[in-house]
Design a protein around this motif. Structure first.
Motif, PDB file in Angstrom:
ATOM      1  N   ALA A  82      -5.515  20.155 -14.479  1.00  0.00           N
ATOM      2  CA  ALA A  82      -5.302  19.344 -13.280  1.00  0.00           C
ATOM      3  C   ALA A  82      -3.899  19.609 -12.701  1.00  0.00           C
ATOM      4  O   ALA A  82      -3.694  19.620 -11.488  1.00  0.00           O
ATOM      5  CB  ALA A  82      -5.476  17.868 -13.596  1.00  0.00           C
ATOM      6  N   GLY A  83      -2.941  19.868 -13.595  1.00  0.00           N
ATOM      7  CA  GLY A  83      -1.568  20.130 -13.164  1.00  0.00           C
ATOM      8  C   GLY A  83      -1.442  21.452 -12.406  1.00  0.00           C
ATOM      9  O   GLY A  83      -0.534  21.612 -11.601  1.00  0.00           O
ATOM     10  N   TYR A  84      -2.337  22.386 -12.689  1.00  0.00           N
ATOM     11  CA  TYR A  84      -2.241  23.716 -12.057  1.00  0.00           C
ATOM     12  C   TYR A  84      -3.255  23.900 -10.926  1.00  0.00           C
ATOM     13  O   TYR A  84      -3.223  24.902 -10.230  1.00  0.00           O
ATOM     14  CB  TYR A  84      -2.457  24.815 -13.104  1.00  0.00           C
ATOM     15  CG  TYR A  84      -1.258  25.002 -14.016  1.00  0.00           C
ATOM     16  CD1 TYR A  84      -0.238  25.910 -13.663  1.00  0.00           C
ATOM     17  CD2 TYR A  84      -1.110  24.283 -15.180  1.00  0.00           C
ATOM     18  CE1 TYR A  84       0.868  26.074 -14.498  1.00  0.00           C
ATOM     19  CE2 TYR A  84      -0.020  24.438 -16.004  1.00  0.00           C
ATOM     20  CZ  TYR A  84       0.982  25.354 -15.662  1.00  0.00           C
ATOM     21  OH  TYR A  84       2.062  25.522 -16.466  1.00  0.00           O
ATOM     22  N   ILE A  85      -4.159  22.933 -10.778  1.00  0.00           N
ATOM     23  CA  ILE A  85      -5.259  23.133  -9.832  1.00  0.00           C
ATOM     24  C   ILE A  85      -4.734  23.194  -8.387  1.00  0.00           C
ATOM     25  O   ILE A  85      -5.286  23.890  -7.532  1.00  0.00           O
ATOM     26  CB  ILE A  85      -6.343  22.029 -10.024  1.00  0.00           C
ATOM     27  CG1 ILE A  85      -7.679  22.494  -9.413  1.00  0.00           C
ATOM     28  CG2 ILE A  85      -5.956  20.704  -9.392  1.00  0.00           C
ATOM     29  CD1 ILE A  85      -8.486  23.268 -10.363  1.00  0.00           C
ATOM     30  N   ALA A  86      -3.631  22.458  -8.153  1.00  0.00           N
ATOM     31  CA  ALA A  86      -3.069  22.449  -6.813  1.00  0.00           C
ATOM     32  C   ALA A  86      -2.585  23.848  -6.448  1.00  0.00           C
ATOM     33  O   ALA A  86      -2.696  24.290  -5.303  1.00  0.00           O
ATOM     34  CB  ALA A  86      -1.932  21.439  -6.734  1.00  0.00           C
ATOM     35  N   GLY A  87      -2.070  24.564  -7.451  1.00  0.00           N
ATOM     36  CA  GLY A  87      -1.562  25.914  -7.237  1.00  0.00           C
ATOM     37  C   GLY A  87      -2.666  26.861  -6.810  1.00  0.00           C
ATOM     38  O   GLY A  87      -2.432  27.839  -6.101  1.00  0.00           O
ATOM     39  N   GLN A 126     -15.606  26.393  -0.800  1.00  0.00           N
ATOM     40  CA  GLN A 126     -15.155  26.035  -2.140  1.00  0.00           C
ATOM     41  C   GLN A 126     -14.600  24.615  -2.135  1.00  0.00           C
ATOM     42  O   GLN A 126     -14.033  24.171  -1.138  1.00  0.00           O
ATOM     43  CB  GLN A 126     -14.063  26.998  -2.579  1.00  0.00           C
ATOM     44  CG  GLN A 126     -14.565  28.409  -2.816  1.00  0.00           C
ATOM     45  CD  GLN A 126     -15.658  28.458  -3.871  1.00  0.00           C
ATOM     46  OE1 GLN A 126     -15.489  27.939  -4.955  1.00  0.00           O
ATOM     47  NE2 GLN A 126     -16.788  29.053  -3.519  1.00  0.00           N
ATOM     48  N   PRO A 127     -14.750  23.884  -3.269  1.00  0.00           N
ATOM     49  CA  PRO A 127     -14.194  22.543  -3.322  1.00  0.00           C
ATOM     50  C   PRO A 127     -12.671  22.608  -3.284  1.00  0.00           C
ATOM     51  O   PRO A 127     -12.068  23.568  -3.743  1.00  0.00           O
ATOM     52  CB  PRO A 127     -14.678  22.006  -4.670  1.00  0.00           C
ATOM     53  CG  PRO A 127     -15.040  23.204  -5.447  1.00  0.00           C
ATOM     54  CD  PRO A 127     -15.430  24.262  -4.474  1.00  0.00           C
ATOM     55  N   THR A 128     -12.118  21.578  -2.770  1.00  0.00           N
ATOM     56  CA  THR A 128     -10.670  21.529  -2.681  1.00  0.00           C
ATOM     57  C   THR A 128     -10.097  21.198  -4.046  1.00  0.00           C
ATOM     58  O   THR A 128     -10.806  20.714  -4.937  1.00  0.00           O
ATOM     59  CB  THR A 128     -10.232  20.437  -1.691  1.00  0.00           C
ATOM     60  OG1 THR A 128     -10.709  19.207  -2.226  1.00  0.00           O
ATOM     61  CG2 THR A 128     -10.752  20.687  -0.309  1.00  0.00           C
ATOM     62  N   ALA A 129      -8.799  21.462  -4.165  1.00  0.00           N
ATOM     63  CA  ALA A 129      -8.130  21.150  -5.429  1.00  0.00           C
ATOM     64  C   ALA A 129      -8.230  19.662  -5.722  1.00  0.00           C
ATOM     65  O   ALA A 129      -8.399  19.235  -6.880  1.00  0.00           O
ATOM     66  CB  ALA A 129      -6.657  21.556  -5.343  1.00  0.00           C
ATOM     67  N   ALA A 130      -8.193  18.865  -4.674  1.00  0.00           N
ATOM     68  CA  ALA A 130      -8.263  17.402  -4.862  1.00  0.00           C
ATOM     69  C   ALA A 130      -9.613  16.998  -5.424  1.00  0.00           C
ATOM     70  O   ALA A 130      -9.713  16.178  -6.351  1.00  0.00           O
ATOM     71  CB  ALA A 130      -8.012  16.702  -3.528  1.00  0.00           C
ATOM     72  N   ALA A 131     -10.659  17.672  -4.833  1.00  0.00           N
ATOM     73  CA  ALA A 131     -12.012  17.336  -5.308  1.00  0.00           C
ATOM     74  C   ALA A 131     -12.182  17.776  -6.761  1.00  0.00           C
ATOM     75  O   ALA A 131     -12.741  17.038  -7.602  1.00  0.00           O
ATOM     76  CB  ALA A 131     -13.047  18.003  -4.424  1.00  0.00           C
ATOM     77  N   LEU A 132     -11.646  18.978  -7.033  1.00  0.00           N
ATOM     78  CA  LEU A 132     -11.767  19.475  -8.424  1.00  0.00           C
ATOM     79  C   LEU A 132     -10.964  18.603  -9.375  1.00  0.00           C
ATOM     80  O   LEU A 132     -11.397  18.304 -10.493  1.00  0.00           O
ATOM     81  CB  LEU A 132     -11.261  20.926  -8.493  1.00  0.00           C
ATOM     82  CG  LEU A 132     -12.184  21.968  -7.862  1.00  0.00           C
ATOM     83  CD1 LEU A 132     -11.487  23.315  -7.771  1.00  0.00           C
ATOM     84  CD2 LEU A 132     -13.473  22.097  -8.664  1.00  0.00           C
ATOM     85  N   GLY A 133      -9.804  18.182  -8.898  1.00  0.00           N
ATOM     86  CA  GLY A 133      -8.968  17.292  -9.731  1.00  0.00           C
ATOM     87  C   GLY A 133      -9.676  15.992 -10.025  1.00  0.00           C
ATOM     88  O   GLY A 133      -9.660  15.495 -11.160  1.00  0.00           O
ATOM     89  N   ALA A 134     -10.338  15.463  -8.981  1.00  0.00           N
ATOM     90  CA  ALA A 134     -11.063  14.195  -9.171  1.00  0.00           C
ATOM     91  C   ALA A 134     -12.195  14.400 -10.169  1.00  0.00           C
ATOM     92  O   ALA A 134     -12.453  13.554 -11.069  1.00  0.00           O
ATOM     93  CB  ALA A 134     -11.606  13.713  -7.829  1.00  0.00           C
ATOM     94  N   GLU A 135     -12.825  15.550 -10.009  1.00  0.00           N
ATOM     95  CA  GLU A 135     -13.948  15.830 -10.920  1.00  0.00           C
ATOM     96  C   GLU A 135     -13.445  16.005 -12.361  1.00  0.00           C
ATOM     97  O   GLU A 135     -14.074  15.548 -13.316  1.00  0.00           O
ATOM     98  CB  GLU A 135     -14.683  17.078 -10.453  1.00  0.00           C
ATOM     99  CG  GLU A 135     -16.102  17.110 -11.001  1.00  0.00           C
ATOM    100  CD  GLU A 135     -16.937  18.210 -10.326  1.00  0.00           C
ATOM    101  OE1 GLU A 135     -17.956  18.549 -10.925  1.00  0.00           O
ATOM    102  OE2 GLU A 135     -16.554  18.697  -9.244  1.00  0.00           O
ATOM    103  N   LEU A 136     -12.291  16.671 -12.449  1.00  0.00           N
ATOM    104  CA  LEU A 136     -11.689  16.841 -13.781  1.00  0.00           C
ATOM    105  C   LEU A 136     -11.399  15.485 -14.427  1.00  0.00           C
ATOM    106  O   LEU A 136     -11.662  15.261 -15.612  1.00  0.00           O
ATOM    107  CB  LEU A 136     -10.367  17.618 -13.663  1.00  0.00           C
ATOM    108  CG  LEU A 136     -10.444  19.120 -13.846  1.00  0.00           C
ATOM    109  CD1 LEU A 136      -9.090  19.751 -13.499  1.00  0.00           C
ATOM    110  CD2 LEU A 136     -10.822  19.487 -15.277  1.00  0.00           C
TER     111      LEU A 136
END
Lengths: 129, 646
Positions: free
Chosen positions: B290-295, B34-44
């Motif tokens: 993006a604020g919750y993706i790290a969680g 699965q993509p990391t939260a960072a990758a998803l955040g960047a994509e977001l």
């Protein structure tokens, strides 16, 4: 004495036709358009209508249609003088019953000959030569 | 990398939904990393930025389009005005009504010629009658000759009687005889001269009349030629303009159809503003995710549940925004295509109309010919006037002779009576009264005869004079009327000639202008359609964002039923509330007014077409101290017709 209803919107022509026909022994009643002609026709007997085709209020063509639609005027002789005789003939036919067309300007002898012919008056018109 | 979080099990019904995602979950658990939260955040962030860029770009493009359409609409209005004016001119309904005025003046000129020639000929006929009467009057010459003979016999008798008298009485007889002889001579001289003059004038008048008659016939022919020419030319132009008028009306009708199309496009453009606002809200939503993706990465079920629900909401809003912008775009491009389609037909009509108008007036000499022929008719009327004036002059001459003759015979009658009286006076003084009485009686008889002849002749001449004065009166009146009419005819011919000149020039110029203006507008519309970039942008901006939302939703599916933190639940509620289509529609309707609202309703997605996710899913918010104060989540019915989030 035969009575002719002279219908023309142009005063000079009305005057000329009336003078000329009076000179030739007819009684003339002038009218300046189709509407006035209709009113006069209802008021007095007329033997022939000498008619201009292009007039305001009620045109010659409209008056012809109106008269032909009424039994008492269905056979009233109408001599129409127009500057667009071809158009008029196309509208009503050149041999319509008791309806003739002459193309303006008409020489007086032609005019009187037609009037006499339509009224069934014998003799040719006197023409100064 | 942390293992995927297990779903809470406190809400059994949610497992039914989860079961539907089982296959997907197994893919998530067993699939690639699965993509990391960072990758998803960047994509977001990237998607957010793309969506905002789309909002800005489409905003600029739609604004430009709206401006272009506004200008297009106004210029089309101008073309319509030109076409309408052209139709009025072609159909002779404009202010000048050149063709009607030309027909009217043509009729007046024909009438004038008709009356002028007719009156001239009619007066000549009256003159002919007068001549006949004069010739009849000239028959009185025989009676005058007989009276003259009797006077001469009387003179001889008196002289013979004088020879038999005594010399002192002879002079009286001789004087009476001389007086009678003198009067007889005068009567003969006067009457012969007068009759000869009358006959000469009648002959002259007859000759002049014949010439005038020939002239009238020539004029009559000339008039007919002019009448034919004018009528033919007027008819030619009228008939040539008839199809132009019909074609122009067709153009006007087609142009009228472009109005609603343009309006529809302008209305559609306004949806971009709504979409832009939606995109701003989506951006906020993305920021929240993006604020919750790290969680999610750190295995916090509440955060994952928030991401799960928020991704679904944003996916739904993206779909709604996309549908709206696509529909608006479709309406704009469809409208453009319709305009171009109309334009193709209109271009052909404009070209054809311009060609027809140019062909009608290219070699048209209507105005020139009209002026010339009306002038010719005026000249014919004038010739009629000239012949009238000749008749008047002839009438004048005859009148003069007749008057002179009437006076002369009246004087002679008086002279004869005077001689008879003198004879009686002389007889009274003489011794041989018998002879003189006889003489006096003879004189009286002759005088009576002469009086009778002159009386008859005077009567005839008076009648002729009356006729002549009648003819002269008519001729004068006609001369005056024809003179005035001729002047107004000539003035009218100049004015209408100018109108006809202007008609040709104006029609050609107007047709060319309308055609040229429309051609330019048509070209601009085509170029505008070619320049439209947003349809291509929609896919590149929306698809990645939609896919990302779906991925986030899928990844966090196991936590769908996890309890949300109160703050997260409030945010979700705000997003739901903010993004309801109904609210957007209401806001839009309030801004645009009732008419615009109707249009907005027509273009907005219908309730039945909005589908977010096909299953009910409402995670409970975690109870907290502030629960009682926190707004309860809205029931599904509040989300707007057709929108079922959970």
């Amino acid at each position: 004495m035969k009575t002719i209803l002279v219908v023309d919107d142009y005063e000079i022509v009305r005057l000329y036709h009336s003078m000329f026909l009076t000179q030739k022994g007819f009684r003339c009643v002038p009218a300046c358009d189709g509407k006035e002609a209709l009113t006069l026709l209802k008021q007095q007997p007329v033997d022939l209508v000498l008619l201009d085709m292009v007039m305001p209020n009620m045109s010659g063509a409209d008056l012809i249609r109106h008269l032909r639609a009424q039994p008492e005027f269905a056979h009233l002789p109408i001599l129409a003088i127009t500057s667009e005789a071809k158009h008029a003939e196309e509208q009503f036919g050149s041999h319509a019953h008791n309806l003739r067309f002459l193309l303006k300007p008409v020489m007086p002898d032609t005019l009187i000959a037609q009037v006499r012919a339509m009224l069934g008056i014998e003799g040719t018109p006197t023409t100064a030569r | 990398m942390p293992s995927p979080l297990q779903p809470d099990t406190w809400t059994a019904p949610l497992y039914r939904g989860l079961a539907r995602l089982r296959g997907l979950r197994s893919k998530v658990t067993a699939g690639p990393a699965q993509p990391t939260a960072a990758a998803l955040g960047a994509e977001l962030r990237r998607c957010r930025s793309e969506l905002m860029r789309f909002g800005g770009d489409s905003d600029r493009e739609f604004t430009e389009l709206a401006q272009e359409l506004g200008r297009f609409s106004s210029e089309l209005g101008e073309v319509r005005r030109q076409t309408s004016q052209l139709t009025s001119v072609v159909q002779d309904r404009d202010e000048d009504r050149a063709l009607s005025a030309a027909y009217s003046l043509y009729k007046s000129s024909v009438d004038l010629v008709h009356a002028s020639i007719g009156m001239a000929v009619s007066e000549q006929e009256a003159m002919h009658a007068v001549e006949q009467e004069l010739l009849l009057a000239c028959a009185a010459r025989d009676q005058f000759e007989r009276s003259d003979m009797m006077l001469r016999i009387l003179t001889l008798n008196i002289r013979m009687e004088a020879v038999r008298l005594e010399p002192e009485h002879q002079s009286v007889f001789i004087n009476v005889a001389a007086n009678i002889g003198e009067i007889a001579q005068k009567i003969m001289t006067t009457s012969v001269g007068a009759f000869a003059r009358i006959e000469a004038i009648v002959e002259e008048s007859g000759l002049e009349r014949s010439e005038l008659r020939r002239l009238e016939e020539t004029l009559h022919q000339r008039a007919h030629t002019s009448v034919d020419t004018i009528f033919r030319e007027l008819e030619k132009v009228r008939l040539a303009l008839e199809p132009c008028g019909a074609q122009n009306q067709g153009i006007e009708e087609q142009l009228a159809q472009t109005g609603p199309i343009t309006l529809g496009m302008v209305m559609a453009l306004q949806h971009q503003d709504i979409v832009r606002q939606k995109l701003e809200h989506i951006a906020v939503g993305f920021d929240d995710i993006a604020g919750y993706i790290a969680g999610v990465d750190s295995g916090r079920p509440a955060d994952a549940a928030f991401v799960h629900q928020a991704a679904k909401i944003q996916r739904a809003q993206l779909a709604a925004a996309r549908a709206e912008i696509e529909r608006a775009g479709h309406e704009v491009t469809e409208g453009m295509a319709q305009l171009l389609q109309h334009g193709e037909g209109l271009m052909a009509c404009f070209t054809s109309m311009e060609t027809a108008v140019t062909a009608t007036f290219r070699d048209c000499r209507l105005a020139e010919l009209y002026r010339a022929q009306i002038s010719e008719l005026a000249s014919v009327a004038d010739q009629g006037q000239v012949t009238n004036s000749k008749v008047s002059r002839s009438v004048g001459r005859i009148e003069e002779v007749v008057k002179f003759f009437s006076l002369e015979i009246a004087r002679q009658e008086f002279d004869v009576k005077l001689v008879a009286l003198n004879s009686q006076v002389a007889a009274a003084r003489m011794s041989s009264a018998e002879a003189l009485n006889k003489l006096s009686e003879e004189c009286s008889r002759v005088s009576g005869q002469i009086a009778e002849v002159t009386g008859t002749l005077s009567g005839q001449l008076d009648k002729v004079l009356g006729s002549l004065q009648g003819i002269a009166g008519q001729a004068d009146m006609f001369l005056q009327i024809v003179g005035q009419e001729k002047l107004s005819l000539e003035k009218g011919a100049v004015k209408i000639g100018g109108l006809l000149d202007h008609l040709g020039v104006q029609l050609q110029a107007d047709a060319a202008q309308a055609s040229q203006d429309f051609s330019r507008l048509f070209g601009e519309t085509r170029s505008l359609l070619e320049r439209l970039g947003f349809p291509a942008l929609i896919d590149s901006c929306f698809t990645p964002a939609e896919e990302l939302c779906e991925r986030l939703h899928e990844i966090t599916a196991p936590y769908a039923t996890a309890r949300l933190e109160p703050a997260a639940a409030a945010k979700l509620a705000t997003h739901r509330e903010r993004y309801t289509m109904e609210e957007e529609r209401r806001a839009h309707a309030a801004a645009l007014g009732a008419a615009s609202a109707a249009s907005a309703a027509a273009v907005a997605p219908s309730a039945s077409t909005v589908e977010l996710f096909g299953f009910p899913e409402e995670p409970p918010a975690a109870p907290s101290a502030g629960d009682s104060a926190a707004p309860p989540p809205k029931p599904p019915a509040d989300l707007g017709p057709g929108i079922e989030l959970f």
